[in-house]
Scaffold this motif. Sequence first.
Motif, PDB file in Angstrom:
ATOM      1  N   CYS A  12       1.220  -1.088  -0.105  1.00  0.00           N
ATOM      2  CA  CYS A  12       0.041   0.222   0.198  1.00  0.00           C
ATOM      3  C   CYS A  12       0.837   1.627   0.186  1.00  0.00           C
ATOM      4  N   ILE A  13       0.537   2.128  -0.735  1.00  0.00           N
ATOM      5  CA  ILE A  13       1.618   3.424  -1.300  1.00  0.00           C
ATOM      6  C   ILE A  13       0.936   4.374  -0.617  1.00  0.00           C
ATOM      7  N   PRO A  14       0.984   5.830  -0.435  1.00  0.00           N
ATOM      8  CA  PRO A  14       0.920   7.147  -0.636  1.00  0.00           C
ATOM      9  C   PRO A  14       0.523   7.395  -2.296  1.00  0.00           C
ATOM     10  N   ASN A  15      -0.469   8.689  -2.578  1.00  0.00           N
ATOM     11  CA  ASN A  15      -0.029   9.060  -3.976  1.00  0.00           C
ATOM     12  C   ASN A  15       0.811  10.252  -3.422  1.00  0.00           C
ATOM     13  N   ASP A  16       2.104   9.681  -3.446  1.00  0.00           N
ATOM     14  CA  ASP A  16       3.691   9.940  -3.756  1.00  0.00           C
ATOM     15  C   ASP A  16       4.283   9.624  -4.729  1.00  0.00           C
ATOM     16  N   VAL A  20       6.719   5.364  -6.470  1.00  0.00           N
ATOM     17  CA  VAL A  20       6.743   4.506  -7.787  1.00  0.00           C
ATOM     18  C   VAL A  20       8.620   3.956  -7.552  1.00  0.00           C
ATOM     19  N   THR A  21       8.684   4.351  -6.918  1.00  0.00           N
ATOM     20  CA  THR A  21      10.462   3.659  -7.050  1.00  0.00           C
ATOM     21  C   THR A  21      10.163   2.682  -5.580  1.00  0.00           C
ATOM     22  N   VAL A  22      10.107   3.045  -4.733  1.00  0.00           N
ATOM     23  CA  VAL A  22       9.731   2.177  -3.663  1.00  0.00           C
ATOM     24  C   VAL A  22       9.502   0.467  -4.098  1.00  0.00           C
ATOM     25  N   CYS A  23       8.134   1.139  -5.118  1.00  0.00           N
ATOM     26  CA  CYS A  23       7.167  -0.291  -5.633  1.00  0.00           C
ATOM     27  C   CYS A  23       8.212  -1.193  -6.404  1.00  0.00           C
ATOM     28  N   ARG A  24       8.572   0.064  -6.902  1.00  0.00           N
ATOM     29  CA  ARG A  24       9.957  -0.920  -8.011  1.00  0.00           C
ATOM     30  C   ARG A  24      11.050  -1.675  -6.930  1.00  0.00           C
ATOM     31  N   HIS A  25      11.592  -1.326  -6.592  1.00  0.00           N
ATOM     32  CA  HIS A  25      12.956  -1.996  -5.739  1.00  0.00           C
ATOM     33  C   HIS A  25      11.857  -3.257  -4.914  1.00  0.00           C
ATOM     34  N   THR A  26      10.547  -2.654  -4.602  1.00  0.00           N
ATOM     35  CA  THR A  26      10.077  -3.580  -3.377  1.00  0.00           C
ATOM     36  C   THR A  26       9.678  -4.751  -4.634  1.00  0.00           C
ATOM     37  N   LEU A  27       8.812  -4.690  -5.570  1.00  0.00           N
ATOM     38  CA  LEU A  27       9.097  -5.650  -6.349  1.00  0.00           C
ATOM     39  C   LEU A  27       9.991  -6.934  -7.467  1.00  0.00           C
ATOM     40  N   ALA A  47       5.325  -3.051 -14.393  1.00  0.00           N
ATOM     41  CA  ALA A  47       4.573  -1.986 -12.553  1.00  0.00           C
ATOM     42  C   ALA A  47       4.708  -0.751 -12.577  1.00  0.00           C
ATOM     43  N   THR A  48       6.326  -0.237 -12.950  1.00  0.00           N
ATOM     44  CA  THR A  48       6.302   1.062 -13.343  1.00  0.00           C
ATOM     45  C   THR A  48       5.621   2.047 -13.797  1.00  0.00           C
ATOM     46  N   GLU A  49       4.954   1.662 -15.795  1.00  0.00           N
ATOM     47  CA  GLU A  49       3.820   2.177 -15.931  1.00  0.00           C
ATOM     48  C   GLU A  49       2.475   2.004 -15.210  1.00  0.00           C
ATOM     49  N   LEU A  50       2.252   0.980 -14.436  1.00  0.00           N
ATOM     50  CA  LEU A  50       0.400   0.715 -13.456  1.00  0.00           C
ATOM     51  C   LEU A  50       0.769   1.640 -12.240  1.00  0.00           C
ATOM     52  N   ILE A  51       2.186   1.660 -11.861  1.00  0.00           N
ATOM     53  CA  ILE A  51       2.399   2.883 -10.644  1.00  0.00           C
ATOM     54  C   ILE A  51       2.057   4.158 -11.002  1.00  0.00           C
ATOM     55  N   SER A  52       3.081   3.400 -12.019  1.00  0.00           N
ATOM     56  CA  SER A  52       3.328   5.653 -11.632  1.00  0.00           C
ATOM     57  C   SER A  52       2.069   6.170 -12.889  1.00  0.00           C
TER      58      SER A  52
END
Length: 136
Positions: A12-16, A20-27, A47-52
């Motif tokens: 779960c991420i904030p609107n920040d 996106v970088t946190v998601c990429r590294h976590t994935l 994932a970067t495209e989707l989360i961005s």
Amino acid sequence: MPETWDWDYTLCIPNDPRAVTVCRHTLRMILTMHGLTGLVDTAELLATELISNAVRHTKGPAALRVRRSREGVVWIGAWDTDPAPPEPPVPLEQAVEREEGRGLGLVVACAEYWGWQPSARFGDRGKYVWCELGVA
């Protein structure tokens, strides 16, 4: 030895935009720990495209979900608070000159399947935009 079981992670991420970088590294870490390093580069791109898109086009929280099925499919989804369907993807050959709007075209080009579905999380209506990658 290849895995034969399924797993499911949600971040779960904030609107920040930094999320996106946190998601990429976590994935990357999830896939590496499960021995799926061959999928890391493509999965990170998708994932970067989707989360961005989730962060850029909505005001609320978002979430990255990644799971693997027993059949060997890796599913990557981005949840956001906008229940409206995503804009139709622009074919990559038409999107080359554009500065924006190429993300779903990349997803279509690189994933085996993609789609979207309405979904509620955190008490908010929204949607998942997702894609699937086969495990070789």
